[in-house]
Design a protein around this motif. Structure first.
Motif, PDB file in Angstrom:
ATOM      1  N   VAL A 168      -5.929   5.487  -3.691  1.00 38.82           N
ATOM      2  CA  VAL A 168      -4.759   5.177  -2.870  1.00 38.82           C
ATOM      3  C   VAL A 168      -5.165   4.766  -1.456  1.00 38.82           C
ATOM      4  CG1 VAL A 168      -2.652   6.171  -1.862  1.00 38.82           C
ATOM      5  CG2 VAL A 168      -3.266   6.677  -4.242  1.00 38.82           C
ATOM      6  N   LYS A 169      -6.293   5.271  -0.968  1.00 44.75           N
ATOM      7  CA  LYS A 169      -6.720   5.015   0.402  1.00 44.75           C
ATOM      8  C   LYS A 169      -7.620   3.781   0.535  1.00 44.75           C
ATOM      9  CE  LYS A 169      -8.130   8.626   2.640  1.00 44.75           C
ATOM     10  NZ  LYS A 169      -7.247   8.408   3.821  1.00 44.75           N
TER      11      LYS A 169
ATOM     12  N   ARG B 147       0.862  -1.176   0.000  1.00 41.67           N
ATOM     13  CA  ARG B 147       0.000   0.000   0.000  1.00 41.67           C
ATOM     14  C   ARG B 147       0.899   1.227   0.000  1.00 41.67           C
ATOM     15  NH1 ARG B 147      -4.409  -1.119   4.792  1.00 41.67           N
ATOM     16  NH2 ARG B 147      -6.105  -1.899   3.470  1.00 41.67           N
ATOM     17  N   ASP B 148       0.492   2.260  -0.724  1.00 37.45           N
ATOM     18  CA  ASP B 148       1.259   3.498  -0.695  1.00 37.45           C
ATOM     19  C   ASP B 148       1.133   4.122   0.692  1.00 37.45           C
ATOM     20  OD1 ASP B 148       1.965   3.279  -3.406  1.00 37.45           O
ATOM     21  OD2 ASP B 148       0.065   4.168  -4.021  1.00 37.45           O
ATOM     22  N   SER B 149       2.208   4.746   1.157  1.00 42.71           N
ATOM     23  CA  SER B 149       2.207   5.317   2.505  1.00 42.71           C
ATOM     24  C   SER B 149       1.118   6.369   2.686  1.00 42.71           C
ATOM     25  CB  SER B 149       3.577   5.923   2.819  1.00 42.71           C
ATOM     26  OG  SER B 149       3.915   6.920   1.866  1.00 42.71           O
ATOM     27  N   TYR B 150       0.698   6.983   1.571  1.00 45.27           N
ATOM     28  CA  TYR B 150      -0.298   8.069   1.650  1.00 45.27           C
ATOM     29  C   TYR B 150      -1.674   7.555   2.078  1.00 45.27           C
ATOM     30  CZ  TYR B 150      -2.490  12.531   0.426  1.00 45.27           C
ATOM     31  OH  TYR B 150      -3.161  13.726   0.481  1.00 45.27           O
ATOM     32  N   TYR B 151      -1.888   6.227   2.064  1.00 47.16           N
ATOM     33  CA  TYR B 151      -3.225   5.723   2.374  1.00 47.16           C
ATOM     34  C   TYR B 151      -3.654   6.067   3.808  1.00 47.16           C
ATOM     35  CZ  TYR B 151      -2.091   1.646   5.356  1.00 47.16           C
ATOM     36  OH  TYR B 151      -1.706   0.832   6.388  1.00 47.16           O
ATOM     37  N   ARG B 152      -2.713   6.425   4.656  1.00 41.35           N
ATOM     38  CA  ARG B 152      -3.051   6.816   6.023  1.00 41.35           C
ATOM     39  C   ARG B 152      -3.523   8.267   6.111  1.00 41.35           C
ATOM     40  NH1 ARG B 152       1.854   3.969   6.733  1.00 41.35           N
ATOM     41  NH2 ARG B 152       1.616   1.991   7.851  1.00 41.35           N
ATOM     42  N   SER B 153      -3.353   9.017   5.041  1.00 38.36           N
ATOM     43  CA  SER B 153      -3.730  10.431   5.051  1.00 38.36           C
ATOM     44  C   SER B 153      -5.242  10.608   5.131  1.00 38.36           C
ATOM     45  CB  SER B 153      -3.198  11.115   3.786  1.00 38.36           C
ATOM     46  OG  SER B 153      -3.713  12.428   3.667  1.00 38.36           O
TER      47      SER B 153
END
Length: 218
Positions: A195-196, A140-146
């Protein structure tokens, strides 16, 4: 020597950069599944121009990690300034594409596909070339936590495709055992995903003799 001889050359084309209505028509599928696979992504003449102006491999950087083992290059990020780098500007097709991806019209189209009242803006652009055995370990891309919405657009320009052809795979698990979709047609198509969303993406090592030319934007 080849790098020196071609560094001042410009590549011109007359095709208009046009992303087809296939993108807009994918909105309902995307909003239900948080991904959409779009064939005939670019108009025929613009796709032909992208193929003709595809950069040589020496303009790409070799992979630096086994988890994403493909070449990358001709990158742009909005944080680095508004102007496209010269490596992109010397190719008219790439300059037109980046210009369109950053346009208000394009932002509105991708925001409509995403739904939920999102107001998406182009933040990055990157080109890729695979080599024998290239792969992307599912992640998963790190941005999914945004807290903010984010859309990844993976545009396939050329490649044999098929199983283990380098087409991005979306899976419910990080071993690609519970596959949701695998892009298998890699000439003028795109895989758009949230992405999320609650899934992983990657692709298995390419089969011998296969390759993939692609571009991504977020």
């Amino acid at each position: 020597a080849l790098r020196w001889l071609t560094r001042g050359k410009r590549y011109e084309g007359t095709a208009e950069c046009r992303i087809t209505e296939g993108l807009d028509n994918s909105a309902s599928h995307f909003q239900e599944h948080r991904w959409a696979l779009v064939e005939n992504f670019f108009s025929v003449d613009f796709h032909r121009e992208l193929m003709a102006q595809w950069p040589n491999r020496y303009e790409f950087n070799p992979p630096t990690t086994l988890t994403k083992s493909y070449d990358t290059g001709l990158a742009w990020k909005s944080k680095g300034g508004s102007e496209a780098p010269r490596s992109i500007r010397k190719y008219s097709a790439l300059a037109k594409l980046l210009g369109y991806l950053r346009s208000t019209e394009c932002s509105q189209r991708f925001s409509h596909v995403y739904g939920s009242g999102a107001n998406l803006q182009c933040a990055s652009f990157l080109m890729h070339m695979t080599r024998e055995g290239s792969q992307v370990v599912p992640h998963r891309d790190s941005y999914y936590r945004s807290k903010h919405p984010a859309l990844n657009i993976l545009m396939f320009v050329n490649g044999q495709g098929g199983k283990n052809g380098g087409g991005l795979t979306i899976s419910r698990d990080n071993e690609l055992k519970d596959v949701i979709v695998e892009a298998r047609y890699l000439k003028n198509s795109a895989l758009v995903y949230d992405v999320k969303a609650d899934f992983y993406h990657g692709f298995r090592p390419l089969d011998k003799g296969k390759f993939r030319w692609s571009m991504s934007s977020e």
